[in-house]
Design a protein around this motif. Structure first.
Motif, PDB file in Angstrom:
ATOM      1  N   ASP A 338       0.723  -1.076  -0.174  1.00 41.35           N
ATOM      2  CA  ASP A 338      -0.085   0.222   0.074  1.00 41.35           C
ATOM      3  C   ASP A 338       0.910   1.327   0.018  1.00 41.35           C
ATOM      4  O   ASP A 338       2.000   1.178   0.114  1.00 41.35           O
ATOM      5  CB  ASP A 338      -0.796   0.055   1.255  1.00 41.35           C
ATOM      6  CG  ASP A 338      -2.234  -0.944   1.062  1.00 41.35           C
ATOM      7  OD1 ASP A 338      -2.950  -0.456   0.172  1.00 41.35           O
ATOM      8  OD2 ASP A 338      -2.415  -1.814   1.588  1.00 41.35           O
ATOM      9  N   HIS A 339      -0.011   2.354  -0.074  1.00 41.17           N
ATOM     10  CA  HIS A 339       0.756   3.735  -0.099  1.00 41.17           C
ATOM     11  C   HIS A 339       1.250   3.930   1.412  1.00 41.17           C
ATOM     12  O   HIS A 339       0.654   3.406   2.152  1.00 41.17           O
ATOM     13  CB  HIS A 339      -0.193   4.654  -0.503  1.00 41.17           C
ATOM     14  CG  HIS A 339      -0.595   5.154  -1.980  1.00 41.17           C
ATOM     15  ND1 HIS A 339       0.739   5.063  -2.724  1.00 41.17           N
ATOM     16  CD2 HIS A 339      -1.515   4.989  -2.630  1.00 41.17           C
ATOM     17  CE1 HIS A 339       0.105   5.381  -3.968  1.00 41.17           C
ATOM     18  NE2 HIS A 339      -1.336   5.129  -3.661  1.00 41.17           N
ATOM     19  N   CYS A 340       2.500   4.771   1.634  1.00 42.72           N
ATOM     20  CA  CYS A 340       2.574   5.045   2.911  1.00 42.72           C
ATOM     21  C   CYS A 340       2.914   6.425   2.994  1.00 42.72           C
ATOM     22  O   CYS A 340       3.241   7.233   1.847  1.00 42.72           O
ATOM     23  CB  CYS A 340       4.125   4.386   3.201  1.00 42.72           C
ATOM     24  SG  CYS A 340       4.048   2.512   3.394  1.00 42.72           S
ATOM     25  N   PHE A 399      13.285  12.125   4.903  1.00 41.23           N
ATOM     26  CA  PHE A 399      12.682  10.929   4.448  1.00 41.23           C
ATOM     27  C   PHE A 399      12.350  11.006   2.910  1.00 41.23           C
ATOM     28  O   PHE A 399      11.222  10.297   2.539  1.00 41.23           O
ATOM     29  CB  PHE A 399      11.605  10.123   5.241  1.00 41.23           C
ATOM     30  CG  PHE A 399      11.812  10.095   6.688  1.00 41.23           C
ATOM     31  CD1 PHE A 399      13.233   9.666   7.266  1.00 41.23           C
ATOM     32  CD2 PHE A 399      11.056  10.742   7.492  1.00 41.23           C
ATOM     33  CE1 PHE A 399      13.458   9.688   8.362  1.00 41.23           C
ATOM     34  CE2 PHE A 399      11.389  10.661   8.883  1.00 41.23           C
ATOM     35  CZ  PHE A 399      12.770  10.308   9.570  1.00 41.23           C
ATOM     36  N   GLY A 400      12.626  11.887   2.368  1.00 40.31           N
ATOM     37  CA  GLY A 400      12.086  12.086   0.742  1.00 40.31           C
ATOM     38  C   GLY A 400      11.155  13.252   0.794  1.00 40.31           C
ATOM     39  O   GLY A 400      10.898  13.724  -0.225  1.00 40.31           O
ATOM     40  N   LYS A 436       3.385  13.355  -0.644  1.00 40.16           N
ATOM     41  CA  LYS A 436       3.806  12.545  -1.961  1.00 40.16           C
ATOM     42  C   LYS A 436       4.114  11.158  -1.620  1.00 40.16           C
ATOM     43  O   LYS A 436       5.306  10.900  -1.338  1.00 40.16           O
ATOM     44  CB  LYS A 436       4.759  13.308  -2.731  1.00 40.16           C
ATOM     45  CG  LYS A 436       4.435  14.673  -3.056  1.00 40.16           C
ATOM     46  CD  LYS A 436       3.429  14.894  -3.806  1.00 40.16           C
ATOM     47  CE  LYS A 436       3.364  16.522  -4.174  1.00 40.16           C
ATOM     48  NZ  LYS A 436       2.069  17.012  -4.986  1.00 40.16           N
ATOM     49  N   MET A 437       3.039  10.170  -1.303  1.00 39.38           N
ATOM     50  CA  MET A 437       3.359   9.088  -0.687  1.00 39.38           C
ATOM     51  C   MET A 437       4.070   8.183  -1.544  1.00 39.38           C
ATOM     52  O   MET A 437       4.410   8.123  -2.582  1.00 39.38           O
ATOM     53  CB  MET A 437       1.912   8.374  -0.739  1.00 39.38           C
ATOM     54  CG  MET A 437       1.014   9.029   0.274  1.00 39.38           C
ATOM     55  SD  MET A 437      -0.559   8.698  -0.190  1.00 39.38           S
ATOM     56  CE  MET A 437      -0.768   9.362  -1.993  1.00 39.38           C
ATOM     57  N   PRO A 514       9.664  10.087  -3.618  1.00 44.57           N
ATOM     58  CA  PRO A 514      10.460   9.278  -2.896  1.00 44.57           C
ATOM     59  C   PRO A 514       9.960   9.130  -1.281  1.00 44.57           C
ATOM     60  O   PRO A 514       9.486   9.967  -0.708  1.00 44.57           O
ATOM     61  CB  PRO A 514      11.726   9.913  -3.136  1.00 44.57           C
ATOM     62  CG  PRO A 514      11.505  11.221  -3.747  1.00 44.57           C
ATOM     63  CD  PRO A 514       9.971  11.161  -4.195  1.00 44.57           C
ATOM     64  N   TRP A 515      10.497   7.989  -0.738  1.00 43.47           N
ATOM     65  CA  TRP A 515      10.242   7.830   0.738  1.00 43.47           C
ATOM     66  C   TRP A 515      11.417   7.066   1.322  1.00 43.47           C
ATOM     67  O   TRP A 515      12.501   6.698   0.652  1.00 43.47           O
ATOM     68  CB  TRP A 515       8.907   6.684   0.788  1.00 43.47           C
ATOM     69  CG  TRP A 515       8.328   6.767   1.977  1.00 43.47           C
ATOM     70  CD1 TRP A 515       7.274   7.491   2.504  1.00 43.47           C
ATOM     71  CD2 TRP A 515       8.261   5.744   2.966  1.00 43.47           C
ATOM     72  NE1 TRP A 515       6.605   6.962   3.622  1.00 43.47           N
ATOM     73  CE2 TRP A 515       7.216   5.784   3.861  1.00 43.47           C
ATOM     74  CE3 TRP A 515       8.922   4.369   3.072  1.00 43.47           C
ATOM     75  CZ2 TRP A 515       6.785   4.983   4.863  1.00 43.47           C
ATOM     76  CZ3 TRP A 515       8.830   3.711   4.005  1.00 43.47           C
ATOM     77  CH2 TRP A 515       7.750   3.794   5.072  1.00 43.47           C
TER      78      TRP A 515
END
Lengths: 724, 150
Positions: A338-340, A399-400, A436-437, A514-515
């Motif tokens: 899933d999206h985070c 974290f991006g 922006k997940m 980005p994450w």
């Protein structure tokens, strides 16, 4: 990530479909800004007459420790007395661009140490040589007779000594700087600072509340701003009634922006109350209207498994089809994630002061991309990047998320509209709903084992939206669609002669970005889960199976062996089980998780994680350990419980009550072994995350036999797997 | 509105329903106390109100009047509270944004329970989120401070 970007290629994608393109003319941008009364042999170092030494950090500080580690590298070769070093953050200036991003000034992708290690050593050595040459000339002795002790130049034969600060009083920077080569650098055995766990430089200010994060920036006459964005991204304003908002005490004005409605006023609470009082009817028809994550997970999974649908080839080696057809045993599985949400503890914010004529701007921001900020702000102000001064503040997590420009442009446009300095601080709700997940992704994996038990065929198909296409369209074009953010970590260290890796881009109208560890997070989850499934089906121990597939790679084997040893791999534990995962993303890391599962609720408990990492030459062992500890917790958090759901284009979560990140009570004990080797240093800010989730999944499977192929591993998903 | 802030009497112009967090940050310019969620879910804004750890983001000024407030800036005169020292010794902090709140929460715990068990530490600190994942070091630093090894 391994994106090659040229400076001239930058296009900054802002929000609401606005895109600004620039060609940055470096010749017109002023050189370093760190100059002062002292001697500055290059842009990184200033030696002051009082014996202090100012070193510019090559990276912004968001918790990863680079603001200590990078200056340590300079100081090492300069042979500086570390106690006299003062570190300053990098100003927004292409002179401080990251070689790992083609010279763009970005702190991301675990590319700071890797990209700057040698350039900064050379810069430190160069500064030292400038001092030596000046003293040699002054004392009329051959430079070869001079040596250095921390911040002191010594002439052994005459017994003369002079401190760096005293040299700075008379020395001049030569017109032509000495050219340094790696041969001029210290041997690792000569390191005095590298390899020591020096305390982080900014922590004393952080424990007393004196450290200034972006959110703490303040200038005279500053007012505050908040921006309401549409619940469905990309929706325009149909009708706006701002009468109630304007009536809120402290609200000064309501200003339409291309991507929403801004409210300015006298304080955070006033502007956010004002924002809540806005009555907006949004236009229908935004592309994201139909975006529904529950549905997409299934759709993406189906696309991944539909082999007739061709993907973009990322990597091809040997003949997968042939090897698959002739394998003794084959495996296939689909994994989805899933999206985070980023959940930086400091929500995004920025303070901008646009000049009265609107052609220049000073910015204070917790930013990962000072260089891109200059381009983006210059774009909206229709000026040049050198007219944009960026004051880089400490970041309360990055974290991006803080490579983006949306929060910066909020402040810039509100400042321009009001002719005042405006500080925009997103509420937590703004931050969750307009993140922006991390991309939602599906993977289809196929593998074949030959008659000897070797991995003979490997296919990996990745389905997801592109982050790069939004952030850097020209780079995306040049890479011909290989989104290095999304596909990150798809490579495998495991020996296999027949491989096919593919990317299938889906563009459903929702921004992703980005994450922490981005693609490697879900790609390694899939790969490492799959490897474990293959081991289990063959009744081969998962550690032994990995070691066999890594027979050619001693460094990889060593972290696997070490993590297994730390965890006491062979020991049975009642009610609990272990799982292992390996990742070669950024640095070789292996993690072993110890879990238990409540079979009634489906809840997973992660009790312990043991991780071993080999990042090559280690600048600070303690900081490497801290990063792996933190990324492990981050990884367990997203593995167990982090999920953004979007229904009809609307994000369903809003704050920490419905987007829960791991708390202390649920956090595993994490023990880290840092293995320093004589190899070029590799990144450690993200490397600990990718193995965390698959280690947990593998432990759950070892304990219960249930294989959870979806992130996060929510209790209902675990229950479903238990029933399967 | 009158209250004691970090040992000094303070008279600040504020509405009863304003929150202590934003009065501290914007009106009194003490920015060590951080905004994280605005709904007492993360603990970044933790301060002491008459010695108790409270979330300043949901503490209205009407409940502050006449009371003693201690923020991270006032925890010790020179930054040498045992918790602050232990935090540095253990190099707990990464980004550090949540850590003012963590330190204030830990200091309140130790003031009340000088020798906490691990379970007491977990219980006391569970409301304070840390995205960088420094939880292990937080526990170690509190145990260190409790042992007096700072």
């Amino acid at each position: 990530m391994a994106i090659e970007i040229s400076r001239r290629e930058f296009v900054v994608g802002a929000t609401a479909g606005l895109t600004f393109a620039f060609a940055l003319d470096l010749g017109r941008v002023a050189r370093a800004a760190a100059q002062s009364a002292g001697l500055s042999p290059n842009v990184w170092v200033t030696i002051n007459p009082d014996d202090t030494i100012t070193i510019v950090s090559a990276a912004v500080e968001m918790g990863q420790g680079s603001m200590t580690g990078m200056p340590v590298v300079v100081a090492e070769e300069l042979d500086a007395d570390w106690s006299k070093v003062k570190v300053i953050p990098p100003p927004g200036n292409p002179a401080y661009g990251n070689p790992g991003f083609g010279g763009a000034q970005i702190t991301a992708g675990s590319r700071t140490t890797r990209s700057f290690f040698t350039p900064l050593r050379l810069a430190g050595a160069q500064a030292r040589r400038v001092l030596l040459d000046a003293v040699a000339a002054e004392w009329n002795v051959p430079v070869s007779e001079l040596s250095t002790e921390p911040s002191v130049i010594v002439h052994q034969r005459s017994g003369r000594r002079i401190s760096y600060g005293d040299v700075a009083k008379f020395a001049k920077v030569p017109a032509e700087l000495p050219k340094m080569t790696p041969a001029d650098l210290k041997k690792p055995a000569q390191f005095r600072l590298i390899g020591k766990s020096l305390p982080r430089v900014e922590l004393p200010d952080k424990v007393v509340g004196r450290a200034k994060f972006g959110i703490d920036a303040e200038v005279p006459d500053m007012i505050y701003g908040a921006v309401l964005r549409p619940p469905i991204p990309g929706s325009g304003i149909d009708a706006l009634d701002d009468s109630a908002a304007r009536a809120v005490p402290g609200v000064i004005d309501v200003i339409r922006l291309p991507w929403g409605v801004g409210v300015v006023g006298t304080g955070f609470e006033a502007v956010h109350k004002g924002k809540a009082a806005l009555k907006v009817t949004w236009k229908k028809g935004a592309r994201a209207e139909g975006y529904d994550t529950d549905q997409l997970i299934g759709e993406y999974a189906a696309i991944a498994a539909t082999l007739s649908k061709p993907g973009l080839e990322l990597h091809k080696e040997g003949d997968f089809a042939q090897a698959w057809a002739t394998a003794a045993r084959t495996f296939s599985a689909v994994y989805v994630s899933d999206h985070c949400y980023h959940a930086t503890m400091e929500p995004v914010n920025a303070l901008a002061r646009v000049s009265a004529d609107g052609t220049s701007c000073e910015l204070w921001a917790p930013t990962q991309s000072p260089g891109i900020n200059q381009l983006a702000v210059a774009g909206v102000l229709k000026t040049t990047p050198d007219k944009v001064t960026v004051n880089v503040m400490l970041l309360g997590g990055g974290f991006g998320r803080k490579v983006e420009q949306d929060f910066v442009l909020d402040a810039v446009l509100l400042s321009k509209a009001t002719s005042k300095p405006v500080k925009v601080v997103w509420s937590r709700e703004d931050d969750v709903r307009n993140d922006k997940m991390r991309p939602l992704a599906a993977q289809f994996l196929q593998a074949g084992i030959d008659a000897d038990g070797n991995l003979s065929a490997w296919r990996h198909r990745i389905v997801g939206a592109s982050a790069l296409a939004r952030l850097l369209p020209p780079v995306y074009e040049r890479l011909k669609g290989k989104d290095e953010i999304l596909i990150e970590g798809h490579e495998i260290a495991y020996s296999c002669r027949n491989q096919l890796h593919e990317y299938l881009r889906e563009d459903r109208g929702y921004d992703v970005g980005p994450w922490r560890a981005v693609g490697a997070g879900y790609n390694k989850f899939a790969i490492e889960s799959f490897i474990d499934e293959m081991a289990a089906a063959q009744r081969v121990d998962p550690v032994a199976f990995r070691l066999r597939l890594l027979a050619h790679d001693a460094r990889a084997r060593r972290v696997v062996e070490e993590a297994a040893r730390m965890a006491d791999w062979g020991r049975k534990r009642p009610g609990r089980a272990l799982g292992i995962a390996f990742s070669d993303a950024w640095s070789n890391v292996a993690s072993v998780a110890e879990v238990s599962v409540d079979r009634k609720s489906g809840r997973i408990y992660v009790h312990n994680v043991w991780a071993a990492v080999d990042p090559g030459i280690v600048i600070s062992p303690d900081n490497v350990a801290a990063q792996i500890e933190g990324a492990t917790i981050f990884g367990v958090s997203h593995a167990l419980q982090e999920r953004i759901t979007i229904s009809q284009g609307v994000v369903q979560q809003s704050n920490f009550h419905d987007y829960q990140i791991l708390r202390l009570a649920d956090a595993p004990d994490v023990r880290v072994k840092v293995i320093s080797t004589d190899n070029d240093p590799t990144g450690i800010g993200e490397a600990g995350l990718p193995p965390a989730a698959p280690a947990v999944a593998n432990a759950v499977a070892a304990l219960t036999g249930a294989r959870v192929r979806q992130l996060p591993m929510l209790p209902e998903r675990v229950l479903a797997a238990l029933r399967a | 509105m009158v209250f004691i802030l970090n040992g000094r009497q303070m008279d600040v112009s504020a509405q009863p329903d304003e929150t202590l967090l934003w009065v501290l940050r914007e009106k009194l310019r003490l920015t060590g106390t951080k905004y994280g969620c605005g709904m007492a879910m993360c603990g970044s804004c933790t301060v002491h109100l008459d010695g108790q750890a409270v979330r300043s983001c949901v503490t209205r000024m009407q409940h502050v009047e006449g009371k003693r407030v201690t923020t991270i800036e006032g925890l010790s005169p020179d930054g040498t509270h045992p918790v602050q020292k232990a935090w540095l010794t253990e190099q707990v902090l990464q980004c550090g944004y949540c850590q003012s709140g963590q330190i204030m929460q830990a200091a309140a715990l130790l003031a009340k329970t000088p020798k906490p068990t691990r379970a007491q530490i977990v219980q006391a600190m569970n409301g304070n989120l840390c995205r960088c994942g420094t939880y292990g070091r937080i526990v170690r630093a509190i145990e260190r401070a409790a042992r007096g090894e700072v």
